[in-house]
Design an enzyme around this catalytic site. Structure first.
Site, PDB file in Angstrom:
ATOM      1  CG  ASP A   1       0.433  -4.150   2.838  1.00 16.61           C
ATOM      2  OD1 ASP A   1       0.926  -3.665   1.807  1.00 16.61           O
ATOM      3  OD2 ASP A   1      -0.342  -3.517   3.582  1.00 16.61           O
TER       4      ASP A   1
ATOM      5  CG  HIS B   1      -0.578   0.224   2.497  1.00 14.04           C
ATOM      6  ND1 HIS B   1      -0.279  -0.794   3.383  1.00 14.04           N
ATOM      7  CD2 HIS B   1      -0.353   1.373   3.180  1.00 14.04           C
ATOM      8  CE1 HIS B   1       0.100  -0.269   4.537  1.00 14.04           C
ATOM      9  NE2 HIS B   1       0.064   1.032   4.443  1.00 14.04           N
TER      10      HIS B   1
ATOM     11  CB  SER C   1       2.804   1.671   6.347  1.00  9.74           C
ATOM     12  OG  SER C   1       1.552   1.299   6.815  1.00  9.74           O
TER      13      SER C   1
HETATM   14  N1  ARG Z   1      -4.659   0.117   7.852  1.00  5.88           N
HETATM   15  C1  ARG Z   1      -3.393   0.204   7.194  1.00  5.88           C
HETATM   16  C2  ARG Z   1      -2.897   1.640   7.230  1.00  5.88           C
HETATM   17  O1  ARG Z   1      -3.375   2.410   7.997  1.00  5.88           O
HETATM   18  C3  ARG Z   1      -3.439  -0.362   5.822  1.00  5.88           C
HETATM   19  C4  ARG Z   1      -4.157   0.475   4.800  1.00  5.88           C
HETATM   20  C5  ARG Z   1      -4.112  -0.076   3.396  1.00  5.88           C
HETATM   21  N2  ARG Z   1      -4.999  -1.193   3.207  1.00  5.88           N
HETATM   22  C6  ARG Z   1      -6.339  -1.092   2.945  1.00  5.88           C
HETATM   23  N3  ARG Z   1      -7.032  -2.187   2.844  1.00  5.88           N
HETATM   24  N4  ARG Z   1      -6.926   0.070   2.779  1.00  5.88           N
HETATM   25  O2  ARG Z   1      -2.361   2.263   6.357  1.00  5.88           O
HETATM   26  N1  GLU Z   2      -1.112   1.092   7.670  1.00  2.24           N
HETATM   27  C1  GLU Z   2      -0.494   2.160   8.424  1.00  2.24           C
HETATM   28  C2  GLU Z   2       0.404   3.051   7.577  1.00  2.24           C
HETATM   29  O1  GLU Z   2       0.136   3.244   6.416  1.00  2.24           O
HETATM   30  C3  GLU Z   2       0.247   1.567   9.557  1.00  2.24           C
HETATM   31  C4  GLU Z   2      -0.717   1.038  10.481  1.00  2.24           C
HETATM   32  C5  GLU Z   2      -0.888   1.921  11.664  1.00  2.24           C
HETATM   33  O2  GLU Z   2      -1.491   3.010  11.569  1.00  2.24           O
HETATM   34  O3  GLU Z   2      -0.385   1.472  12.687  1.00  2.24           O
HETATM   35  O4  GLU Z   2       1.348   3.648   8.052  1.00  2.24           O
END
Ligand code: ARG
Ligand code: GLU
Length: 724
Positions: free
Chosen positions: A222, A86, A654
């Site tokens: 990921d 991502h 991330s």
């Molecule tokens: N929750 C993670 C973050 O905050 C992953 C986001 C990307 N994945 C998704 N399914 N939207 O960035």
């Molecule tokens: N998915 C998050 C990011 O893009 C990391 C997950 C979190 O917020 O801990 O940095």
């Protein structure tokens, strides 16, 4: 009752006097002083100097800020960089076409020549971190108002940066910590030629999509890979075909031995923003006012977009990234409210504040300086509340309606012309065209109009009327108070929204026509009126209150460090390099439910739904599973996929490496668990866990699935557990 309260207080005090083993995003240059002992007691086998050292290579030399929004790490002596899928998604999407659909099918360069440049993408190494608090606060006094204070600080910072000891290809910046009580200087090296090397298909890299996002148990691979290119002298250089793979000072070794329960792990990266030291009044506002309203507005937006995505293939592609972005925070805020509630964050904060006040009152000097501090904070937050609600309403509504973004782009062109004449116009035109092209590419006027209807309706009906511009109310009156009639007026037959291609063409051939159309446009007038009204009724008040809050928070931070001496303080995240550490552990989210700390490919297969938008899987992966063909990456006949631990992470982490006790790469951080997303505000070791993809799953996908074993050959694979 009183006794119960007292013993609860005593218990809570004990709880925060013993440094919570897993909380904190620590500054790498202070580990030796603050954390090394504890890290070793938790199982770390290396020293703080192996992590951060400015005199010789250390782990920090393998860590990069990836594009300023994620983290990456160097995993080979040829500048190979690992980050999340991502995080690399923009690059992957930009190079995808119907013929070469890298989003759907993945991409793997077979050699350096096939690696794809990404203009605008960069990685930044941290060379050195210096404490410059004294110099930055030189001449700053307590009785300065915020403006005077800031201008004195800005002057000191400018002076300092002029004289920083650094090479000419390096940069520097200075950042405030602890709400402006400390300042650190960072010397950095930024490489701007970063090429895409590989990415798995989305069915692996984003397996489970929004349904699984922020959730455990998780089964997502990921990750994506890039390579840093440098000039022939190995120094930062603009993109050129002649650039060569960068030879890093340090690259991470990779452990194939995995982790077991209670193993030490640490995560090294660039966490974006946390607010751990807020007063309970501020936390209560987030829980009861801000998060709920943002969630409710996004409920509406997501329902509109989802409705179209489900029935229209073109819209599904256009809005996929937007939808994911909106849903990501929307889902996180919901978890945050739940977690703050279930862990009694308010009660704990209030007990802490009561103890703080008690100690302050008992000491005449503190009483003089800090006696009214908490009361002042509560008073100011109370005044702030209605404006912060209005701000959320405005931002969440206006930034979703892209008609406004389109007219604003053209307005910036008009402004450039008014300011700098024809030359200003000519200079601004290419940028505006590029940004408009990007907006139009992922824009449907049909969706946007429905968003307008749903969100403006809520904007008018669900917030205090004093914040709704009379102009908008009049416009609605003209349209029988029917938002969809107003939307017809704004959108129907308007080229700016209906015909992006024509607009882009005219901008090249006859820009004045577009400019004139934009000047006359009703949406343009509407957003101008809404913005002016917002500035006068909300922004102006926020500016004053915010500066008061900043000042009070700075004093509160200083006071806490003075008064709550037994507590170990770490600065809130601010997108600077941090280390967090904790043991591998499952958790118990609610009554009778216990989560294990590992997931396996078996679990991926359990979730498999042929043809599904979120849970489909490529045939090759299914056959590798059927044949248990895991090569050197499997463990006891199974293929590990993800694991969780008590590392205190947030957005920006991330792509951060998860390292074992020896500093070897064992995983790649990409998310947190649903129950613990409130760790940004009130970390609680009982339910806060970060989610990492096991590095063996990454290598299995690269090698066995994608057949890109040549990349694995670049890496240094080790077996720290088998050695003993
Ligand atoms: N929750 C993670 C973050 O905050 C992953 C986001 C990307 N994945 C998704 N399914 N939207 O960035
Ligand atoms: N998915 C998050 C990011 O893009 C990391 C997950 C979190 O917020 O801990 O940095």
């Amino acid at each position: 009752m009183k006794m119960l309260k007292q013993s609860l207080l005593a218990f809570l005090l004990l709880a925060f006097s013993v440094a919570k083993a897993d909380e904190g995003m620590w500054l790498p240059q202070l580990l030796a002083q603050l954390n090394e002992k504890q890290m070793k007691s938790m199982g770390m086998k290396i020293s703080a100097a192996d992590i951060y050292n400015i005199n010789k290579g250390s782990l920090k030399d393998a860590i990069v800020s990836f594009g300023g929004f994620c983290t990456g790490e160097v995993i080979s002596s040829k500048g190979l960089v690992l980050t999340n899928h991502h995080c690399g998604f923009d690059a992957i999407q930009n190079h995808s076409t119907i013929q070469n659909n890298y989003i759907r099918d993945g991409f793997w360069a077979r050699n350096n020549a096939e690696e794809i440049p990404n203009p605008g993408l960069f990685v930044t190494f941290i060379i050195r971190i210096d404490d410059v608090t004294k110099q930055v606060l030189n001449g700053v006094t307590r009785n300065m108002d915020e403006k005077e204070r800031q201008s004195a600080i800005d002057k000191n910072i400018a002076e300092l940066r002029k004289n920083v000891k650094k090479e000419n290809y390096q940069d520097s910046f200075i950042r405030a910590f602890f709400d402006g009580n400390q300042y650190f200087l960072f010397v950095t090296e930024t490489y701007k030629d970063v090429r895409l090397v590989g990415a798995p298909p989305s069915s692996v890299g984003n397996f489970g999509k929004d349904t699984d996002n922020w959730m455990w148990p998780r089964h997502t691979g990921d990750f994506s890979m890039f390579r840093i290119y440098a000039g022939k002298d190995n120094k930062p250089a603009e993109y050129s075909v002649d650039n060569v793979p960068y030879v890093p000072k340090r690259s991470l070794s990779i452990s194939l031995d995995g982790v077991a329960e209670n193993d030490f792990t640490m995560v090294f990266g660039f966490p974006g923003r946390t607010t751990q030291y807020l007063h309970s009044a501020a936390v209560e506002q987030i829980m009861k006012v801000n998060d709920p309203v943002k969630i409710a507005i996004r409920d509406k937006a997501l329902a509109v977009i989802d409705g179209f995505m489900r029935k229209d293939e073109q819209i599904k592609i256009q809005y996929a990234a937007k939808y994911a972005g909106i849903a990501n925070s929307w889902k996180k805020w919901q978890g945050e409210v739940l977690g703050l509630t279930s862990t009694n964050a308010l009660g704990k904060k209030q007990a802490y504040e009561a103890e703080f006040q008690k100690r302050v009152n008992a000491n005449p000097q503190w009483k003089e300086a800090y006696g009214n501090l908490l009361l002042d904070l509560v008073k100011t937050y109370n005044e702030f509340e209605k404006y912060s609600l209005a701000r959320d309403f405005f931002n969440e509504t206006m930034s979703r309606i892209e008609a406004f973004a389109i007219v604003n782009q053209l307005n910036s062109l008009r402004n450039a012309k008014e300011k700098n004449g024809e030359k200003g116009f000519t200079n601004a035109l290419p940028g505006v065209k590029e940004r408009l092209a990007e907006i139009y590419k992922e824009y449907s006027p049909v969706v946007d109009k429905q968003l307008f209807i749903a969100l403006i309706d809520k904007f008018v009906k669900d917030q205090p009327q004093e914040f709704v511009a009379p102009y908008l109310l009049n416009k609605l009156k003209e349209n029988n108070n029917d938002v969809s009639k107003l939307a017809d007026e704004l959108y129907n037959n308007v080229d700016l929204f209906q015909n992006g291609n024509k607009v882009l063409q005219q901008l090249s051939s006859n820009p004045e026509v577009v400019m004139a159309a934009n000047d006359m446009n009703h949406a343009n007038q509407l957003i101008a009126e809404l913005s002016t009204y917002y500035n006068n009724t909300v922004s102006k008040n926020i500016t004053g209150l915010q500066s008061r809050i900043n000042q009070l928070n700075r004093t509160y931070m200083q006071a806490q460090m003075e008064v709550m001496k037994e507590k170990k303080f770490y600065p809130d995240a601010n997108s600077t390099l941090r280390v967090t550490y904790g043991n591998v552990k499952g958790y118990n989210p609610r009554d009778a439910v216990q989560y294990d700390y590992y997931t396996y490919l078996d679990g991926v297969m359990d979730k498999y739904k042929p043809g599904d938008y979120e849970f489909d899987l490529p045939e090759k992966l299914r056959s590798l599973y059927k044949n248990k063909d895991y090569g050197q990456y499997g463990s006891n006949g199974k293929m590990p996929v993800c694991f969780i631990a008590r590392n205190h992470t947030t957005g920006g982490n991330s792509g951060s490496p998860a390292l074992d006790a020896y500093g070897n790469l064992v995983g790649l951080n990409f998310d947190r668990v649903w129950e613990g997303t409130m760790s940004d505000i009130n970390y609680d070791p009982s339910i806060c866990r970060n989610i990492m993809v096991d590095i063996r799953y990454v290598l299995f996908i690269v090698d066995k699935y994608a057949g890109a074993g040549h990349l694995v050959k670049e890496m240094n694979l080790v077996h720290p557990k088998k050695k003993k």
